[in-house]
Write an enzyme that holds these catalytic residues in place. Sequence first.
Site, PDB file in Angstrom:
ATOM      1  CG  ASN A  11      77.411  55.782  49.189  1.00 48.86           C
ATOM      2  OD1 ASN A  11      78.436  55.344  49.422  1.00 48.86           O
ATOM      3  ND2 ASN A  11      77.085  56.324  48.081  1.00 48.86           N
ATOM      4  CG  HIS A  14      83.528  57.377  52.261  1.00 47.56           C
ATOM      5  ND1 HIS A  14      84.356  57.599  51.124  1.00 47.56           N
ATOM      6  CD2 HIS A  14      82.447  58.280  51.863  1.00 47.56           C
ATOM      7  CE1 HIS A  14      84.315  58.615  50.415  1.00 47.56           C
ATOM      8  NE2 HIS A  14      82.889  59.070  50.739  1.00 47.56           N
ATOM      9  CG  HIS A  56      80.010  55.573  42.560  1.00 44.09           C
ATOM     10  ND1 HIS A  56      80.393  56.980  42.837  1.00 44.09           N
ATOM     11  CD2 HIS A  56      79.981  55.231  41.331  1.00 44.09           C
ATOM     12  CE1 HIS A  56      80.599  57.433  41.460  1.00 44.09           C
ATOM     13  NE2 HIS A  56      80.618  56.310  40.785  1.00 44.09           N
ATOM     14  NE  ARG A  58      84.988  57.623  41.425  1.00 48.28           N
ATOM     15  CZ  ARG A  58      84.294  59.034  41.608  1.00 48.28           C
ATOM     16  NH1 ARG A  58      83.586  59.148  42.698  1.00 48.28           N
ATOM     17  NH2 ARG A  58      84.523  59.945  40.708  1.00 48.28           N
ATOM     18  NE  ARG A  62      88.314  58.162  42.979  1.00 46.56           N
ATOM     19  CZ  ARG A  62      87.912  59.443  42.726  1.00 46.56           C
ATOM     20  NH1 ARG A  62      87.436  60.216  43.511  1.00 46.56           N
ATOM     21  NH2 ARG A  62      87.995  59.878  41.329  1.00 46.56           N
ATOM     22  CD  GLU A  83      76.742  56.867  43.645  1.00 44.30           C
ATOM     23  OE1 GLU A  83      76.487  56.592  44.653  1.00 44.30           O
ATOM     24  OE2 GLU A  83      77.507  58.007  43.517  1.00 44.30           O
ATOM     25  CB  THR A 114      75.689  75.164  37.455  1.00 44.81           C
ATOM     26  OG1 THR A 114      74.239  74.585  37.840  1.00 44.81           O
ATOM     27  CG2 THR A 114      75.714  76.025  36.429  1.00 44.81           C
ATOM     28  CD  GLU A 164      71.013  60.196  45.024  1.00 52.70           C
ATOM     29  OE1 GLU A 164      70.687  58.665  45.122  1.00 52.70           O
ATOM     30  OE2 GLU A 164      71.848  60.484  45.783  1.00 52.70           O
ATOM     31  CG  HIS A 204      76.841  64.552  47.439  1.00 49.91           C
ATOM     32  ND1 HIS A 204      77.872  63.722  46.666  1.00 49.91           N
ATOM     33  CD2 HIS A 204      78.167  65.587  47.662  1.00 49.91           C
ATOM     34  CE1 HIS A 204      79.133  64.026  46.863  1.00 49.91           C
ATOM     35  NE2 HIS A 204      79.138  65.144  47.521  1.00 49.91           N
TER      36      HIS A 204
HETATM   37  N1  PXP Z   1      74.224  60.242  46.306  1.00 46.13           N
HETATM   38  C1  PXP Z   1      75.317  60.236  45.156  1.00 46.13           C
HETATM   39  C2  PXP Z   1      74.734  60.385  44.012  1.00 46.13           C
HETATM   40  C3  PXP Z   1      76.664  60.111  45.635  1.00 46.13           C
HETATM   41  O1  PXP Z   1      77.579  60.359  44.595  1.00 46.13           O
HETATM   42  C4  PXP Z   1      77.098  60.056  46.868  1.00 46.13           C
HETATM   43  C5  PXP Z   1      78.479  60.062  47.257  1.00 46.13           C
HETATM   44  O2  PXP Z   1      79.141  59.008  47.019  1.00 46.13           O
HETATM   45  C6  PXP Z   1      76.187  60.099  47.933  1.00 46.13           C
HETATM   46  C7  PXP Z   1      74.531  60.263  47.482  1.00 46.13           C
HETATM   47  C8  PXP Z   1      76.366  60.189  49.350  1.00 46.13           C
HETATM   48  O3  PXP Z   1      77.011  61.139  49.665  1.00 46.13           O
HETATM   49  P1  PXP Z   1      77.980  61.307  51.013  1.00 46.13           P
HETATM   50  O4  PXP Z   1      78.798  60.343  51.235  1.00 46.13           O
HETATM   51  O5  PXP Z   1      78.235  62.745  51.206  1.00 46.13           O
HETATM   52  O6  PXP Z   1      76.639  61.115  52.112  1.00 46.13           O
END
Ligand code: PXP
Length: 254
Positions: A11, A14, A56, A58, A62, A83, A114, A164, A204
């Site tokens: 991913n 960042h 992703h 968004r 962002r 995503e 939750t 996922e 995540h």
């Molecule tokens: N999977 C999903 C659905 C996410 O939203 C994210 C975060 O953008 C990730 C995986 C990856 O998470 P992380 O950046 O904490 O590794």
Amino acid sequence: MISQNVLLGVNIDHSATLRQARYRENPLDRGRMVEPDPVDFALAAQRAGADGITLHLREDRRHIQDSDVYRMIEMIQVPMNLEMAATEEMAKIACEVKPAVVLLVPESREEVTTEGGLDVIKHQSRVKDVIAAMKANGIATSLFIDPEAAQIDMAAELEAEFVELHTGAFANVFYGAGMDEELTKLKHGAVRAHDAGLKVNAGHGINYSNIKHAREIPWLHEMNIGHSIVSRSLFVGVNEAVREMKALMNGIYR
Ligand code: PXP
């Protein structure tokens, strides 16, 4: 049964967060030095062995921008996992871009269950429409859900190709009490999803430390990992960061 040969989806969001921190006003002005370019990051991850690239888009833009998505699909050779929220706007973009997989995630509090996955029971009609639109365009759909039986069963009923499983709750308690309980929920969830005919991804909060437990989740097809890889890249470069994570995912410990 421990999963064999789990694929790594990197991913790259960042890397775009970092770009936006300085170049938010004009992130794609090629007349100036604009860095880091998330497409460059994705290509470096691909060279290092990433099996897929996740980004992703968004609703608030962002980090990833629309132009990143359109440039990325032209450049990468590994499958793109796009995503996005289950909205009409995003479905339209996905149908144009045609990623291999669309990963539906919640973007507002009321969509969240939750632990933070998309509530596919509450939002079943919207999710169903997006899945149908994706199928019509040859795009598979993955649903980011908590490892809860009812959510998994609904994902199967909606005929998503993937789930996922949200590993955030596990990652949050990793250093404290409750880790075994969260890991057990993920293991049971993976078995249930597999038995229902779904392909199982997870992600995540996975990092270089908790991966050795997370990889105990059975039937894993792919893990999507972002923050820890982008962070580690600052010190060792993208190549080493991706290679090390892949090695740890597949049980090659240093
Ligand atoms: N999977 C999903 C659905 C996410 O939203 C994210 C975060 O953008 C990730 C995986 C990856 O998470 P992380 O950046 O904490 O590794």
